[in-house]
Design an enzyme around this catalytic site. Structure first.
Site, PDB file in Angstrom:
ATOM      1  N   GLY A 136       0.837  -1.203   0.000  1.00  0.00           N
ATOM      2  CA  GLY A 136       0.000   0.000   0.000  1.00  0.00           C
ATOM      3  C   GLY A 136       0.871   1.251   0.000  1.00  0.00           C
ATOM      4  N   HIS A 137       1.902   1.249   0.856  1.00  0.00           N
ATOM      5  CA  HIS A 137       2.817   2.401   0.882  1.00  0.00           C
ATOM      6  C   HIS A 137       3.563   2.510  -0.454  1.00  0.00           C
ATOM      7  CE1 HIS A 137       2.705   1.307   5.313  1.00  0.00           C
ATOM      8  NE2 HIS A 137       2.375   2.588   5.349  1.00  0.00           N
ATOM      9  N   ASP A 186      -7.541   5.204   4.743  1.00  0.00           N
ATOM     10  CA  ASP A 186      -7.820   6.061   5.897  1.00  0.00           C
ATOM     11  C   ASP A 186      -8.663   7.236   5.413  1.00  0.00           C
ATOM     12  OD1 ASP A 186      -6.317   4.654   7.976  1.00  0.00           O
ATOM     13  OD2 ASP A 186      -4.602   5.110   6.720  1.00  0.00           O
ATOM     14  N   GLY A 206      -3.306   7.275   1.409  1.00  0.00           N
ATOM     15  CA  GLY A 206      -4.142   6.161   0.952  1.00  0.00           C
ATOM     16  C   GLY A 206      -5.606   6.382   1.294  1.00  0.00           C
ATOM     17  N   GLN A 207      -6.484   5.962   0.382  1.00  0.00           N
ATOM     18  CA  GLN A 207      -7.939   6.067   0.590  1.00  0.00           C
ATOM     19  C   GLN A 207      -8.398   5.186   1.752  1.00  0.00           C
ATOM     20  OE1 GLN A 207     -10.311   8.005  -0.477  1.00  0.00           O
ATOM     21  NE2 GLN A 207     -11.891   6.799   0.572  1.00  0.00           N
ATOM     22  N   SER A 259      -0.396  -2.030   8.218  1.00  0.00           N
ATOM     23  CA  SER A 259       0.692  -2.524   9.073  1.00  0.00           C
ATOM     24  C   SER A 259       0.116  -3.344  10.225  1.00  0.00           C
ATOM     25  CB  SER A 259       1.501  -1.354   9.619  1.00  0.00           C
ATOM     26  OG  SER A 259       1.934  -0.560   8.543  1.00  0.00           O
ATOM     27  N   GLN A 277      -8.945  10.352   7.592  1.00  0.00           N
ATOM     28  CA  GLN A 277      -7.658  11.070   7.629  1.00  0.00           C
ATOM     29  C   GLN A 277      -7.507  11.943   6.376  1.00  0.00           C
ATOM     30  OE1 GLN A 277      -3.776   9.477   9.089  1.00  0.00           O
ATOM     31  NE2 GLN A 277      -3.378   9.088   6.941  1.00  0.00           N
TER      32      GLN A 277
HETATM   33  O1  PAF Z   1      -1.371   7.273   7.832  1.00  0.00           O
HETATM   34  C1  PAF Z   1      -0.350   7.285   8.551  1.00  0.00           C
HETATM   35  O2  PAF Z   1       0.519   6.421   8.454  1.00  0.00           O
HETATM   36  C2  PAF Z   1      -0.186   8.405   9.570  1.00  0.00           C
HETATM   37  O3  PAF Z   1      -1.404   8.756  10.139  1.00  0.00           O
HETATM   38  C3  PAF Z   1       0.561   9.640   9.026  1.00  0.00           C
HETATM   39  C4  PAF Z   1      -0.242  10.295   7.905  1.00  0.00           C
HETATM   40  C5  PAF Z   1       1.916   9.217   8.496  1.00  0.00           C
HETATM   41  C6  PAF Z   1       0.747  10.672  10.127  1.00  0.00           C
HETATM   42  O4  PAF Z   1       1.479  10.161  11.176  1.00  0.00           O
END
Ligand code: PAF
Length: 284
Positions: free
Chosen positions: A35-36, A149, A146-147, A185, A152
């Site tokens: 995903g990352h 979250d 990423g979608q 993760s 967020q």
């Molecule tokens: O999505 C994440 O991994 C975290 O919330 C972020 C955006 C790196 C902030 O710590």
């Protein structure tokens, strides 16, 4: 690939890239997965240089959460980023981001308040604060999230718009395992038995999506459809299922033709997993 731990080192590298160079930032908390890497690949195609931050941010974990046990594997992360052709990795210590005497926080109201914000008090204040600080240090043209979250993303977009931050937010679709489980993760906490149960989150979302495709617009019916699927999995303890307005994240009780955010949070054993889908008539 350069790896730096201090703000001044990062700024020196950015300065050396020159003013004409575009920089894409992928903020992460490490323990990287596909995903990352999808965020990194997208950043690679849209910018001259790519920076990744790895920082497990203590302020976004509340007292009952897993900050100390959050998975970390620096060596593996750096090997993946090297292979992904990343230019610079910023891995600050907690004291670099939150030096003694730190007392400034960023708080987004409205979109932060329901869903995850309601269950994880202070979480989005921590996210908004660290992301603002990372934007100030790294000064990227674009930042990639990423979608998975979804809230967020909504919080960060709101913050960038409200504070006129000079960065473009790029949202990348959720990457899933073959059985539908959204990569995270936290999946590493699951035992094999729990891992086998975890795709129930996506199955619940898909069941509601199918209803929507057949014309169902009643939010309560869509919520009940998700719950029915989740309740058939004995290992799933439902925290919430939600059907909200995708733009405002306000929970819906009457049918609407506006885009919907279906989201859910479910505990499998001690691990809390989240997932979501956006539904809109324009996708049909
Ligand atoms: O999505 C994440 O991994 C975290 O919330 C972020 C955006 C790196 C902030 O710590």
């Amino acid at each position: 690939m350069q790896v730096v731990t201090t703000i001044s080192e990062f700024r020196a590298i950015h300065h050396a890239f020159g003013h004409e160079t575009t920089l894409g930032l992928v903020p992460t908390m490490g323990y990287l997965h596909e995903g990352h890497l999808a965020l990194v690949q997208r950043a690679r195609t849209e910018n001259d240089r790519v920076a990744v931050s790895i920082f497990v941010n203590p302020t976004q974990f509340n007292a009952n959460e897993d900050f100390n046990s959050y998975p970390r594997d620096q060596e593996h992360d750096l090997a993946l980023l090297q292979r992904a052709n990343v230019d610079v990795v910023f891995m600050p210590a907690v004291s670099e981001i939150y030096p003694e005497g730190f007392q400034t926080y960023v708080e987004v109201t409205g979109v932060s308040q329901g869903l995850e914000g309601e269950r994880r008090p202070g979480h989005f204040r921590g996210v908004a604060t660290v992301v603002t600080k990372l934007f100030n240090i790294i000064a990227p043209e674009r930042a990639y999230f990423g979608q998975k979250d979804a809230q967020q993303v909504a919080v960060i977009k709101r913050m960038v718009s409200d504070l006129a931050l000079a960065v473009e937010i790029v949202v990348v679709p959720t990457i899933r395992a073959e059985d539908g489980l959204a990569l995270s993760s936290r999946n590493s906490y699951l035992t094999p038995d729990q891992r086998a149960a975890a795709p129930v989150l996506f199955r619940a979302l898909e069941a509601a999506q199918q209803q929507y495709t057949m014309g169902v617009r009643d939010p309560e019916l869509l919520r009940r459809t998700m719950l029915a699927v989740l309740n058939r999995e004995p290992q799933a303890q439902v925290d919430y299922v939600s059907v909200a307005n995708a733009a405002t994240l306000v929970e819906l009780n009457v049918p609407t033709d506006q885009a919907l955010l279906l989201s859910l949070a479910v505990r499998i054993g001690k691990t809390r997993l989240i997932d979501n889908l956006i539904l809109s008539t324009s996708k049909k």
